[in-house]
Design an enzyme around this catalytic site. Structure first.
Site, PDB file in Angstrom:
ATOM      1  N   CYS A  35      19.509   5.314 -22.501  1.00 13.68           N
ATOM      2  CA  CYS A  35      18.080   5.389 -22.189  1.00 13.68           C
ATOM      3  C   CYS A  35      17.311   5.094 -23.473  1.00 13.68           C
ATOM      4  O   CYS A  35      17.896   4.706 -24.482  1.00 13.68           O
ATOM      5  CB  CYS A  35      17.706   6.754 -21.611  1.00 13.68           C
ATOM      6  SG  CYS A  35      17.867   8.127 -22.783  1.00 13.68           S
ATOM      7  N   ASP A  36      16.004   5.276 -23.458  1.00 13.08           N
ATOM      8  CA  ASP A  36      15.185   4.925 -24.616  1.00 13.08           C
ATOM      9  C   ASP A  36      15.584   5.688 -25.872  1.00 13.08           C
ATOM     10  O   ASP A  36      15.899   5.106 -26.895  1.00 13.08           O
ATOM     11  CB  ASP A  36      13.703   5.192 -24.317  1.00 13.08           C
ATOM     12  CG  ASP A  36      12.992   3.928 -23.852  1.00 13.08           C
ATOM     13  OD1 ASP A  36      13.483   2.839 -24.169  1.00 13.08           O
ATOM     14  OD2 ASP A  36      11.970   4.039 -23.170  1.00 13.08           O
TER      15      ASP A  36
END
Length: 508
Positions: free
Chosen positions: A426-427
């Site tokens: 994810c980010d």
């Protein structure tokens, strides 16, 4: 507003959100260091829980040297892996030594990525021109020379600039505090949280300024502005009492996740489905900030995540009731305003699922936590609607083509015979991907799959030898560009996807 302007605004929003994500990737991995420093400061300094003259000497070097160097290393590593991180940390010493009395977190956040980028460009220029047999010599000396130059640049050039910036920002914050206007910051912060700017504001401004205040004054109110769980709790309690349908039914679980887990994004869709509720969270946030300002309350270290449990652990000695009062009053004001809005205003046609999609669109990505508010069928319908939306621009269409080329939604299309490592990405590599990895590990354990390791990381830190990468659909194109040779699987949300059962069957 024309379609072109809409697309430009959307693109700008995504760029700002990506910038906030980059700042978060520098700060979030080091939150543990902030917390360790906060415990040492809270317990051992004069006025702490158990004052200890010897151990209290740890606090100063940690905030002045250790934490800025960790942030600089993280920023450099994001750009050019370990090599960029090491030279970034070296160069940041110039800024730190030039201003030893000011925690140089902002300086580290600038120097880290800058030096990492310069190291990357230097390597790209030198390595193709390096004579055979001289690789180690050229690599070591190029890094050393760049570190030498940038340390001097940091000392002579960046340090005075940072001193001026920190002085101006500190004066602005102090002016707001002394004029009792700091609560007005909530007018910007609370709506920004619900859109996409929370990372940029919290980690880019409040954390470094808060560290500076905490180092000099022993605590900082800035750590409470964005993290206070009170406004969100008030919204969710109002839905528990006055809400209807799906919103009411899901608000109970959302309240627990938000208040105790500190995952604030869970209440964002509840505000978006009734835009007047922005007034409630703004007034609730202003109340919390005003309360802490009047009581001269603050934390010694960042309250991350913004959970009431973290608030209890961070509360300074003798100020536990002050902490509770700030959260409680913020929740009460937010609840009263939200209750009036829910009770006496006309209910819009937009439902919780649509509001969740709006939140995800404004953030430029899917949310694994808010996706719990939607069921499997709704998620599939949302995916279909999103993929056929006429508002998608050419960039989004090319992303869809990239996903089609990699067959990211057809689990059975890939060969898993050599897969022994699954990575959730994810980010920031800490929140939603960690929850997804934990969930899949449990599924593997129940299915008796013991020879496949499941981990999580940030997309920009995916290893080049990654075998199988699972990402949310809006982020899959970035993951493919990072590791094009891996198998990629897209899911609508990390916590609830039929892809996992299909993957289990293929890995057995």
């Amino acid at each position: 507003m024309s379609q072109t302007e809409t697309q430009e605004n959307k693109g700008l929003g995504r760029k700002v959100q990506a910038f906030g994500s980059f700042l978060s990737s520098m700060i979030m991995p080091n939150i543990g260091a902030f917390i360790a420093w906060g415990f040492i400061a809270a317990i051992f300094i004069d006025g702490g829980w158990w004052p200890n003259k010897d151990l209290s000497e740890l606090a100063g070097p940690m905030i002045s040297y250790l934490i800025p160097l960790l942030i600089a290393y993280s920023g450099g590593r994001l750009i050019h892996e370990m090599r960029g991180g090491i030279i970034a940390a070296v160069a940041t010493m110039g800024v730190i030594v030039a201003l030893p009395d000011t925690p140089m977190l902002l300086g580290a956040m600038i120097m880290g990525p800058l030096v990492g980028w310069l190291m990357k460009k230097t390597d790209e220029f030198i390595q193709p021109r390096t004579p055979q047999g001289f690789e180690m010599l050229f690599n070591n000396f190029s890094a050393g020379i760049l570190g030498f130059i940038m340390t001097i640049v940091g000392f002579k050039i960046l340090a005075p600039i940072m001193e001026f910036i920190m002085h101006i920002l500190s004066l602005a914050v102090e002016a707001l505090v002394h004029a009792h206007l700091l609560p007005l910051v909530s007018i910007i912060v609370e709506p920004a949280k619900i859109v996409f700017l929370n990372n940029a504001i919290n980690h880019g401004v409040f954390t470094p300024l808060g560290a500076d205040q905490a180092a000099s004054a022993g605590q900082s109110i800035l750590y409470t502005i964005e993290s206070n769980p009170g406004p969100g709790l008030g919204i969710l309690v109002a839905y528990m009492i006055f809400g209807k349908g799906t919103a009411k039914a899901t608000s109970y679980g959302a309240g627990i996740i938000h208040f105790l887990g500190g995952i604030h994004e869970i209440y964002f869709p509840y505000v978006l489905m009734r835009p007047l509720l922005f007034i409630a969270v703004i007034l609730g946030g202003m109340t919390g900030v005003a309360t802490y300002s009047l009581l001269d309350f603050g934390f010694k270290s960042p309250a991350s995540p913004g959970s009431f449990i973290v608030y209890m652990l961070n509360a300074p000695k003798g100020e536990f009731l002050h902490m509770v009062l700030g959260v409680l009053l913020a929740a009460i004001v937010s609840f009263i305003v939200a209750a009036l809005i829910l009770k006496f205003t006309k209910e819009p046609e937009e439902d919780l699922e649509a509001a969740t999609e709006k939140m995800e669109a404004s953030k430029g990505k899917k949310s694994s936590v808010s996706s719990k508010l939607k069921g499997n069928e709704d998620n599939n319908a949302t995916s279909t609607t999103a993929s056929t939306s006429t508002s998608e621009n050419n960039e989004e269409q090319s992303e869809e083509a990239l996903l089609d080329n990699y067959d990211t939604e057809n689990v059975d299309a890939h060969d898993y015979s050599k897969v022994n490592h699954v990575i959730f990405a994810c980010d920031a590599g800490m929140g939603s991907s960690a929850m997804g990895a934990s969930m899949l590990r449990n599924k593997f354990k129940k299915a008796g799959i013991q020879d496949v390791n499941v981990t999580n990381t940030a997309i920009n830190q995916l290893p080049s030898d990654a075998q199988l990468v699972i990402t949310q659909k809006k982020l899959t194109d970035r993951a493919i560009k990072q590791v094009p040779n891996a198998i990629h699987i897209s899911v609508d949300n990390f916590l609830n996807s039929p892809r996992y059962d299909e993957l289990l069957e293929n890995l057995k």
